[in-house]
Design a protein around this motif. Structure first.
Motif, PDB file in Angstrom:
ATOM      1  N   LYS A  18      79.886 134.826  39.795  1.00 16.16           N
ATOM      2  CA  LYS A  18      79.770 134.405  38.398  1.00 16.16           C
ATOM      3  C   LYS A  18      81.090 134.542  37.650  1.00 16.16           C
ATOM      4  N   ALA A  19      81.928 135.490  38.034  1.00 16.31           N
ATOM      5  CA  ALA A  19      83.214 135.677  37.358  1.00 16.31           C
ATOM      6  C   ALA A  19      84.181 134.536  37.665  1.00 16.31           C
ATOM      7  N   ASN A  20      84.100 133.978  38.864  1.00 14.67           N
ATOM      8  CA  ASN A  20      85.010 132.901  39.275  1.00 14.67           C
ATOM      9  C   ASN A  20      84.317 131.546  39.294  1.00 14.67           C
ATOM     10  N   ARG A  21      83.323 131.377  38.464  1.00 10.81           N
ATOM     11  CA  ARG A  21      82.539 130.141  38.452  1.00 10.81           C
ATOM     12  C   ARG A  21      83.401 128.956  38.015  1.00 10.81           C
ATOM     13  N   PRO A  22      83.349 127.850  38.753  1.00  6.88           N
ATOM     14  CA  PRO A  22      84.156 126.683  38.380  1.00  6.88           C
ATOM     15  C   PRO A  22      83.547 125.934  37.201  1.00  6.88           C
ATOM     16  N   GLU A  23      84.377 125.117  36.563  1.00  4.05           N
ATOM     17  CA  GLU A  23      83.876 124.224  35.519  1.00  4.05           C
ATOM     18  C   GLU A  23      83.148 123.088  36.215  1.00  4.05           C
ATOM     19  N   MET A  24      81.926 122.821  35.767  1.00  2.00           N
ATOM     20  CA  MET A  24      81.169 121.754  36.413  1.00  2.00           C
ATOM     21  C   MET A  24      80.239 121.109  35.411  1.00  2.00           C
ATOM     22  N   LYS A  25      79.884 119.892  35.695  1.00  2.00           N
ATOM     23  CA  LYS A  25      78.871 119.208  34.909  1.00  2.00           C
ATOM     24  C   LYS A  25      78.045 118.366  35.858  1.00  2.00           C
ATOM     25  N   ILE A  26      76.819 118.107  35.458  1.00  2.00           N
ATOM     26  CA  ILE A  26      75.925 117.308  36.293  1.00  2.00           C
ATOM     27  C   ILE A  26      75.538 116.070  35.502  1.00  2.00           C
ATOM     28  N   SER A  27      75.486 114.950  36.179  1.00  2.00           N
ATOM     29  CA  SER A  27      75.076 113.705  35.540  1.00  2.00           C
ATOM     30  C   SER A  27      74.180 112.942  36.498  1.00  2.00           C
ATOM     31  N   VAL A  28      73.407 112.027  35.959  1.00  2.00           N
ATOM     32  CA  VAL A  28      72.508 111.215  36.768  1.00  2.00           C
ATOM     33  C   VAL A  28      73.089 109.807  36.820  1.00  2.00           C
ATOM     34  N   PHE A  29      73.306 109.320  38.041  1.00  2.00           N
ATOM     35  CA  PHE A  29      73.883 107.990  38.243  1.00  2.00           C
ATOM     36  C   PHE A  29      73.046 107.270  39.287  1.00  2.00           C
ATOM     37  N   ASP A  30      72.463 106.146  38.948  1.00  2.00           N
ATOM     38  CA  ASP A  30      71.589 105.366  39.834  1.00  2.00           C
ATOM     39  C   ASP A  30      70.415 106.188  40.359  1.00  2.00           C
ATOM     40  N   GLY A  31      69.892 107.081  39.541  1.00  4.07           N
ATOM     41  CA  GLY A  31      68.748 107.883  39.949  1.00  4.07           C
ATOM     42  C   GLY A  31      69.095 109.072  40.819  1.00  4.07           C
ATOM     43  N   TYR A  32      70.370 109.283  41.096  1.00  4.52           N
ATOM     44  CA  TYR A  32      70.795 110.418  41.910  1.00  4.52           C
ATOM     45  C   TYR A  32      71.633 111.361  41.062  1.00  4.52           C
ATOM     46  N   ASN A  33      71.468 112.655  41.308  1.00  8.92           N
ATOM     47  CA  ASN A  33      72.284 113.637  40.600  1.00  8.92           C
ATOM     48  C   ASN A  33      73.687 113.663  41.182  1.00  8.92           C
ATOM     49  N   THR A  34      74.664 113.786  40.326  1.00  8.62           N
ATOM     50  CA  THR A  34      76.056 113.886  40.734  1.00  8.62           C
ATOM     51  C   THR A  34      76.644 115.112  40.065  1.00  8.62           C
ATOM     52  N   ILE A  35      77.225 116.012  40.849  1.00  4.22           N
ATOM     53  CA  ILE A  35      77.857 117.211  40.312  1.00  4.22           C
ATOM     54  C   ILE A  35      79.363 117.001  40.364  1.00  4.22           C
ATOM     55  N   VAL A  36      80.020 117.204  39.237  1.00  2.00           N
ATOM     56  CA  VAL A  36      81.467 117.045  39.142  1.00  2.00           C
ATOM     57  C   VAL A  36      82.076 118.424  38.963  1.00  2.00           C
ATOM     58  N   PHE A  37      82.844 118.873  39.952  1.00  2.30           N
ATOM     59  CA  PHE A  37      83.552 120.150  39.880  1.00  2.30           C
ATOM     60  C   PHE A  37      84.965 119.879  39.398  1.00  2.30           C
ATOM     61  N   GLN A  38      85.405 120.651  38.418  1.00  2.97           N
ATOM     62  CA  GLN A  38      86.758 120.488  37.909  1.00  2.97           C
ATOM     63  C   GLN A  38      87.474 121.819  37.983  1.00  2.97           C
ATOM     64  N   ASN A  39      88.693 121.789  38.485  1.00  2.00           N
ATOM     65  CA  ASN A  39      89.542 122.970  38.509  1.00  2.00           C
ATOM     66  C   ASN A  39      90.674 122.717  37.536  1.00  2.00           C
ATOM     67  N   SER A  40      90.599 123.340  36.374  1.00  2.00           N
ATOM     68  CA  SER A  40      91.596 123.075  35.333  1.00  2.00           C
ATOM     69  C   SER A  40      92.955 123.662  35.688  1.00  2.00           C
ATOM     70  N   GLN A  41      92.972 124.693  36.526  1.00  2.00           N
ATOM     71  CA  GLN A  41      94.249 125.303  36.907  1.00  2.00           C
ATOM     72  C   GLN A  41      95.098 124.323  37.709  1.00  2.00           C
ATOM     73  N   TYR A  42      94.488 123.608  38.646  1.00  2.00           N
ATOM     74  CA  TYR A  42      95.228 122.677  39.492  1.00  2.00           C
ATOM     75  C   TYR A  42      95.006 121.223  39.086  1.00  2.00           C
ATOM     76  N   ARG A  43      94.206 120.988  38.048  1.00  2.00           N
ATOM     77  CA  ARG A  43      93.882 119.642  37.574  1.00  2.00           C
ATOM     78  C   ARG A  43      93.310 118.766  38.693  1.00  2.00           C
ATOM     79  N   LYS A  44      92.328 119.308  39.385  1.00  2.00           N
ATOM     80  CA  LYS A  44      91.691 118.584  40.480  1.00  2.00           C
ATOM     81  C   LYS A  44      90.210 118.428  40.168  1.00  2.00           C
TER      82      LYS A  44
END
Length: 189
Positions: free
Chosen positions: A138-164
């Motif tokens: 929990k301390a090192n949890r990445p930034e993430m968001k979930i969205s629904v695209f074409d009826g499927y869930n998509t999880i987007v992981f973002q690492n702000s330190q490396y901009r990836k």
């Protein structure tokens, strides 16, 4: 192999030293109980489950080709825009408008995850260019968001330190997305 008695080199598969006749030293196999803690931790470290994408994605060469095509399309569109012919003007608009779509598709394809390695304490997400580990902690949890695209869930992981950015689609990894939702405590909005 080196003879322990005379110090001369001889072939490992010979039963004794050809120079002094000393028998080959016997190597004792390591028992299962005499495993050092360092070796044990490296064995546990290597235990992972790898999931491959269920769909084919663009490889590194195809993504590079799309980037080049978008640049060439933009240049051709700007070149044709300079003419007085109406057909060339319309054609140049198609090239100029199409170039950003090709470029954005290539950028998206570079961020799509092709392989997921699940360890005991982290997920390792692999794209065609890069890979990065995301911890369960929990301390090192990445930034993430979930969205629904074409009826499927998509999880987007973002690492702000490396901009990836890494995109994990439920269509590619259904069981991994369910596990990620449970581990990270996220739900579809």
């Amino acid at each position: 192999m080196i003879c322990p008695k005379c110090g001369e080199k001889f072939d490992y598969y010979e039963p004794c030293c050809p120079w002094c006749g000393a028998p080959k030293p016997v190597e004792e196999p390591k028992s299962a109980g005499n495993v050092s803690p360092m070796e044990e931790s490296s064995e546990k470290e290597d235990e992972c489950v790898t999931f491959e994408s269920k769909r084919d994605h663009d490889g590194a060469f195809e993504i590079a080709r799309q980037h080049v095509c978008s640049i060439l399309s933009l240049c051709l569109g700007l070149f044709l825009f300079r003419t007085d012919d109406m057909f060339c003007l319309v054609l140049s608009l198609f090239f100029v408008i199409g170039a950003p779509f090709i470029f954005l598709n290539a950028r998206f394809s570079a961020k799509v995850v092709h392989k997921v390695k699940c360890y005991k304490d982290r997920f390792v997400l692999c794209t065609c260019y890069d890979e990065m580990a995301f911890s369960f902690d929990k301390a090192n949890r990445p930034e993430m968001k979930i969205s629904v695209f074409d009826g499927y869930n998509t999880i987007v992981f973002q690492n702000s330190q490396y901009r990836k950015t890494f995109i994990v689609c439920e269509r590619d990894f259904p069981e991994v997305v369910v596990a990620m939702k449970r581990v990270y405590g996220i739900s579809a909005e």
